[in-house]
Design a protein around this motif. Structure first.
Motif, short mmCIF file in Angstrom:
data_model
loop_
_atom_site.label_atom_id
_atom_site.label_comp_id
_atom_site.label_asym_id
_atom_site.label_seq_id
_atom_site.Cartn_x
_atom_site.Cartn_y
_atom_site.Cartn_z
N ASP A 1 0.83 -1.21 0.00
CA ASP A 1 0.00 0.00 0.00
C ASP A 1 0.86 1.26 0.00
O ASP A 1 0.53 2.25 -0.66
CB ASP A 1 -0.94 0.00 1.20
CG ASP A 1 -2.00 -1.09 1.11
OD1 ASP A 1 -2.22 -1.61 0.00
OD2 ASP A 1 -2.62 -1.41 2.14
N ARG A 2 1.96 1.24 0.74
CA ARG A 2 2.86 2.39 0.74
C ARG A 2 3.54 2.56 -0.62
O ARG A 2 3.72 3.67 -1.11
CB ARG A 2 3.93 2.23 1.82
CG ARG A 2 3.39 2.28 3.24
CD ARG A 2 4.53 2.36 4.25
NE ARG A 2 5.44 1.22 4.13
CZ ARG A 2 5.25 0.06 4.74
NH1 ARG A 2 4.17 -0.13 5.49
NH2 ARG A 2 6.13 -0.92 4.60
N ALA A 3 3.91 1.43 -1.22
CA ALA A 3 4.62 1.48 -2.49
C ALA A 3 3.74 2.01 -3.62
O ALA A 3 4.22 2.70 -4.53
CB ALA A 3 5.15 0.10 -2.85
N VAL A 4 2.45 1.69 -3.59
CA VAL A 4 1.58 2.03 -4.71
C VAL A 4 1.04 3.45 -4.61
O VAL A 4 0.55 4.00 -5.61
CB VAL A 4 0.43 1.01 -4.81
CG1 VAL A 4 -0.66 1.29 -3.78
CG2 VAL A 4 -0.15 0.97 -6.22
N ALA A 5 1.12 4.06 -3.44
CA ALA A 5 0.58 5.41 -3.26
C ALA A 5 1.27 6.39 -4.22
O ALA A 5 2.49 6.52 -4.21
CB ALA A 5 0.76 5.86 -1.82
N GLY A 6 0.49 7.05 -5.05
CA GLY A 6 1.03 8.02 -5.99
C GLY A 6 1.60 7.43 -7.27
O GLY A 6 2.13 8.17 -8.11
N ALA A 7 1.50 6.12 -7.47
CA ALA A 7 2.02 5.50 -8.69
C ALA A 7 1.10 5.79 -9.86
O ALA A 7 -0.09 6.11 -9.70
CB ALA A 7 2.18 4.00 -8.49
N GLY B 1 -5.29 -10.15 -6.39
CA GLY B 1 -5.08 -9.46 -5.13
C GLY B 1 -4.34 -8.15 -5.31
O GLY B 1 -4.68 -7.13 -4.69
N VAL B 2 -3.35 -8.15 -6.18
CA VAL B 2 -2.60 -6.92 -6.48
C VAL B 2 -3.52 -5.89 -7.11
O VAL B 2 -3.51 -4.70 -6.74
CB VAL B 2 -1.40 -7.23 -7.40
CG1 VAL B 2 -0.80 -5.94 -7.96
CG2 VAL B 2 -0.34 -8.02 -6.65
N ALA B 3 -4.32 -6.32 -8.08
CA ALA B 3 -5.21 -5.39 -8.77
C ALA B 3 -6.23 -4.77 -7.82
O ALA B 3 -6.54 -3.58 -7.91
CB ALA B 3 -5.93 -6.11 -9.91
N ALA B 4 -6.73 -5.56 -6.88
CA ALA B 4 -7.71 -5.04 -5.92
C ALA B 4 -7.10 -3.97 -5.03
O ALA B 4 -7.71 -2.93 -4.77
CB ALA B 4 -8.27 -6.18 -5.07
N ARG B 5 -5.87 -4.22 -4.56
CA ARG B 5 -5.20 -3.23 -3.71
C ARG B 5 -4.87 -1.97 -4.51
O ARG B 5 -4.99 -0.85 -4.01
CB ARG B 5 -3.93 -3.82 -3.14
CG ARG B 5 -4.13 -4.85 -2.06
CD ARG B 5 -4.69 -4.22 -0.77
NE ARG B 5 -4.70 -5.19 0.29
CZ ARG B 5 -3.72 -5.35 1.17
NH1 ARG B 5 -2.66 -4.56 1.14
NH2 ARG B 5 -3.82 -6.28 2.09
N ALA B 6 -4.44 -2.15 -5.76
CA ALA B 6 -4.11 -0.99 -6.59
C ALA B 6 -5.35 -0.15 -6.86
O ALA B 6 -5.29 1.09 -6.86
CB ALA B 6 -3.48 -1.45 -7.89
N ALA B 7 -6.49 -0.82 -7.07
CA ALA B 7 -7.74 -0.10 -7.35
C ALA B 7 -8.13 0.78 -6.16
O ALA B 7 -8.64 1.89 -6.33
CB ALA B 7 -8.85 -1.08 -7.68
N LYS B 8 -7.90 0.30 -4.93
CA LYS B 8 -8.21 1.09 -3.75
C LYS B 8 -7.40 2.38 -3.72
O LYS B 8 -7.83 3.40 -3.18
CB LYS B 8 -7.94 0.28 -2.48
CG LYS B 8 -8.94 -0.84 -2.24
CD LYS B 8 -8.63 -1.56 -0.94
CE LYS B 8 -9.65 -2.68 -0.68
NZ LYS B 8 -9.34 -3.41 0.58
N ALA B 9 -6.20 2.32 -4.32
CA ALA B 9 -5.34 3.51 -4.37
C ALA B 9 -5.59 4.33 -5.63
O ALA B 9 -4.91 5.34 -5.86
CB ALA B 9 -3.87 3.09 -4.31
#
Length: 382
Positions: A279-285, A307-315
């Motif tokens: 979550d920290r890594a994807v913030a602002g990507a 799972g990755v796509a779901a977390r990325a979508a939240k960001a």
């Protein structure tokens, strides 16, 4: 406009490339087209093979010890730890790749080494132990794992029952007096993308037994043994966990972890994403690139790319996927949160070349992604 920031979070391409090698190849292709981009690799796994490697890549230490392999022979297996959390991978001790000569042993393979790994993890003083399950060679209901932790599945003569799923029907008593008490003092997390119950047509024997070399008659033997084992454990503990989601994971290791060890189940990919700080890594990507060897129906049931796509979508970050092959239609990919997928066999239909030249093909895929999905660089006037 600042340089695009890309998060690379693929799983391994089994039999071809590690997750890190997949990320490196894609990143190299991206930079051929857009040298200024910034990339970050976040190691991921879904609880099966590669889980410990992902944790080590994220900064955990690795400890390797000798444990019992699936047919009793000693094997070297590692686990990861950082002082607070230990990550144990069942496949490291009893995985299909650990079978001597690759010969299946559906009735005799044991999870004993998993219990031995868990004991070593407890020695580190960690307060949380993540048990990743997947790719096991055994269907012993976790009886071997419990034995590795000091419990004793006993036959009617008071002697230890035969190891493996073929010996479950003869277990008359489960002696828990010697069970390592430290296992109840830690938070045990069962990291699994498998939600199958222990028994029945969707259970460990029926669904996964054939993958471990069991024929129809052996599946019936395993099912009968698991049924008896589940009833015995329920009477011994007062807790019937056979129908719990994940009880059928890793040939019933999930069942023993839930019913006897007090584990809580969580999706393997979600556990790993938390551990590696996704979550920290994807913030602002600007973009996330995930993937695995085969994007297929199994991918939709909690595998790493979804799972990755779901977390990325939240960001609020879009996700695309790379794969050796993709068997999912566009609408299923989009439903899973994946904008589009790039498969190596679309570039090279020869399977052997896809495997042997996967890195080169992924570099070409990276170029295509850069041209298609990254905003054009600003052109400054003189």
């Amino acid at each position: 406009m600042s340089a695009p920031r890309i998060v690379l979070a693929p799983d391994k391409f089994k039999g071809s490339l590690t997750a890190g090698e997949v990320a490196d190849a894609v990143a190299a292709g991206l930079r051929r087209v857009r040298p200024e981009i910034r990339t970050r690799w976040v190691p991921v796994a879904d609880g099966g093979e590669g889980t410990v490697d992902a944790a080590v890549s994220a900064g955990f230490d690795r400890t390797t010890i000798e444990v019992s392999g699936p047919t009793g022979e000693p094997v070297w297996a590692g686990f990861a730890h950082d002082g607070r959390v230990a990550v144990v991978e069942a496949a490291a001790a009893c995985g299909l790749s650990r079978l001597p000569g690759g010969r299946p042993a559906p009735l005799t393979a044991t999870s004993l080494g998993v219990g031995e790994l868990l004991r070593a993890a407890l020695d580190t003083g960690c307060r949380t132990v993540v048990l990743g399950v997947g790719g096991s060679a055994c269907t012993d209901g976790g009886a071997g794992m419990l034995a590795g932790l000091g419990a004793r599945p006993l036959g009617p003569d008071g002697r230890p029952a035969r190891p493996g799923g073929g010996g479950l029907a003869e277990v008359a008593y489960l002696d828990l007096h010697g069970l390592d008490p430290r296992i109840r003092e830690v938070e045990l997390v069962l990291a699994s993308d498998v939600d199958n119950p222990l028994l029945g047509t969707e259970g460990a024997a029926a669904v996964f037994g054939p993958q471990k070399g069991a024929d129809a008659a052996q599946v019936a033997v395993l099912e009968a043994g698991l049924t008896h084992w589940a009833e015995l454990v329920a009477k011994r503990t007062g807790f019937d966990a056979a129908a719990r989601p994940g009880a059928g994971a890793a040939g019933g290791i999930g069942f023993a972890a839930l019913a006897v060890l007090g584990a809580r189940r969580s999706g393997g990919i979600d556990v790993m994403l938390d551990l590696v700080g996704f979550d920290r890594a994807v913030a602002g990507a600007d973009l996330v690139i995930t993937g695995e060897g085969s994007l297929d129906a199994q991918t939709l049931h909690g595998k790493a790319p979804v799972g990755v796509a779901a977390r990325a979508a939240k960001a609020g970050v879009p996700t695309i996927a790379v794969a050796g092959r993709c068997l999912l239609p566009d609408h299923q990919l989009r439903t899973a949160g994946i904008e589009s997928a790039y498969a190596l066999n679309d570039l090279e239909p020869d399977l052997e070349r896809c495997l042997s030249e996967a890195a080169a093909l992924l570099r070409e895929v990276g170029e295509r992604i850069a041209r298609t999905h990254l905003p054009a660089p600003e052109v400054t006037s003189a």
